[in-house]
Write a protein that holds these residues in place. Structure first.
Motif, mmCIF file in Angstrom:
data_model
loop_
_atom_site.group_PDB
_atom_site.id
_atom_site.type_symbol
_atom_site.label_atom_id
_atom_site.label_comp_id
_atom_site.label_asym_id
_atom_site.label_seq_id
_atom_site.Cartn_x
_atom_site.Cartn_y
_atom_site.Cartn_z
ATOM 1 N N MET A 27 29.085 51.326 36.132
ATOM 2 C CA MET A 27 29.511 52.012 37.325
ATOM 3 C C MET A 27 30.416 53.177 36.941
ATOM 4 O O MET A 27 31.111 53.124 35.939
ATOM 5 C CB MET A 27 30.275 51.073 38.241
ATOM 6 N N GLU A 28 30.385 54.168 37.795
ATOM 7 C CA GLU A 28 31.193 55.362 37.615
ATOM 8 C C GLU A 28 32.021 55.597 38.878
ATOM 9 O O GLU A 28 31.678 55.077 39.951
ATOM 10 C CB GLU A 28 30.293 56.578 37.372
ATOM 11 N N GLN A 49 39.616 49.895 41.714
ATOM 12 C CA GLN A 49 40.108 49.115 40.573
ATOM 13 C C GLN A 49 38.971 48.347 39.902
ATOM 14 O O GLN A 49 38.922 48.248 38.677
ATOM 15 C CB GLN A 49 41.195 48.138 41.030
ATOM 16 N N PHE A 50 38.061 47.805 40.698
ATOM 17 C CA PHE A 50 36.898 47.096 40.162
ATOM 18 C C PHE A 50 36.051 48.025 39.292
ATOM 19 O O PHE A 50 35.621 47.650 38.203
ATOM 20 C CB PHE A 50 36.073 46.516 41.324
ATOM 21 N N ILE A 51 35.845 49.239 39.758
ATOM 22 C CA ILE A 51 35.084 50.221 38.978
ATOM 23 C C ILE A 51 35.823 50.548 37.684
ATOM 24 O O ILE A 51 35.212 50.613 36.610
ATOM 25 C CB ILE A 51 34.805 51.492 39.804
ATOM 26 N N ASP A 52 37.137 50.727 37.770
ATOM 27 C CA ASP A 52 37.929 51.026 36.575
ATOM 28 C C ASP A 52 37.834 49.904 35.541
ATOM 29 O O ASP A 52 37.791 50.164 34.335
ATOM 30 C CB ASP A 52 39.398 51.260 36.932
ATOM 31 N N GLU A 53 37.795 48.664 35.995
ATOM 32 C CA GLU A 53 37.717 47.512 35.094
ATOM 33 C C GLU A 53 36.306 47.313 34.525
ATOM 34 O O GLU A 53 36.135 46.616 33.528
ATOM 35 C CB GLU A 53 38.132 46.235 35.832
ATOM 36 N N ASN A 72 34.412 49.024 32.815
ATOM 37 C CA ASN A 72 34.100 49.525 31.478
ATOM 38 C C ASN A 72 34.491 48.536 30.387
ATOM 39 O O ASN A 72 34.174 48.740 29.222
ATOM 40 C CB ASN A 72 34.780 50.879 31.239
ATOM 41 N N LYS A 73 35.162 47.451 30.764
ATOM 42 C CA LYS A 73 35.540 46.426 29.791
ATOM 43 C C LYS A 73 34.319 45.628 29.366
ATOM 44 O O LYS A 73 33.309 45.560 30.065
ATOM 45 C CB LYS A 73 36.608 45.504 30.368
ATOM 46 N N ASP A 74 34.427 44.979 28.240
ATOM 47 C CA ASP A 74 33.340 44.198 27.659
ATOM 48 C C ASP A 74 33.009 42.982 28.517
ATOM 49 O O ASP A 74 33.908 42.333 29.066
ATOM 50 C CB ASP A 74 33.775 43.756 26.255
ATOM 51 N N ILE A 99 35.544 40.240 30.696
ATOM 52 C CA ILE A 99 35.662 40.098 32.155
ATOM 53 C C ILE A 99 34.588 39.193 32.768
ATOM 54 O O ILE A 99 34.611 38.928 33.957
ATOM 55 C CB ILE A 99 35.679 41.470 32.855
ATOM 56 N N LYS A 100 33.647 38.753 31.946
ATOM 57 C CA LYS A 100 32.636 37.755 32.360
ATOM 58 C C LYS A 100 31.706 38.226 33.461
ATOM 59 O O LYS A 100 31.100 37.429 34.169
ATOM 60 C CB LYS A 100 33.289 36.430 32.773
#
Length: 97
Positions: free
Chosen positions: A1-2, A35-39, A41-43, A47-48
């Motif tokens: 997501m962007e 905030q969900f979009i910002d997170e 990009n994590k592996d 973040i499961k």
């Protein structure tokens, strides 16, 4: 997501017609979704979960149109499983070949 997916995500997540297939019971704010979009990009191991946006080529041009999303959630690498959710949000393109 962007970050530019925020408006679509806001519409889709807050559409009560989509809630019957999710655990949503109340609308989300744009702030929470941002905030969900910002997170995102994590592996996936951290973040499961992972969300992929579905895009198609817009008829009559090279422009792409975001029409839905695929979610992987409850990712469990030990047991090698995850839940999957598919949303084709644009009703006019559902059930097409």
């Amino acid at each position: 997501m962007e970050p530019y997916d925020l408006d679509n995500l806001y519409l889709w997540e807050n559409d009560p017609e989509n809630w019957f297939v999710s655990q949503t019971r109340a609308p989300y704010s744009k702030h929470i979704l941002s905030q969900f979009i910002d997170e995102s990009n994590k592996d996936i191991y951290e973040i499961k979960q992972m969300r992929l946006m579905i895009t198609i080529k817009n008829t009559g041009g090279d422009e792409k149109l975001t029409v839905g999303a695929i979610d992987l959630f409850d990712f469990d690498p030990f047991h090698r499983r995850a839940g999957i959710g598919i949303l084709v949000a644009r009703k006019e393109i559902r059930r097409q070949e």
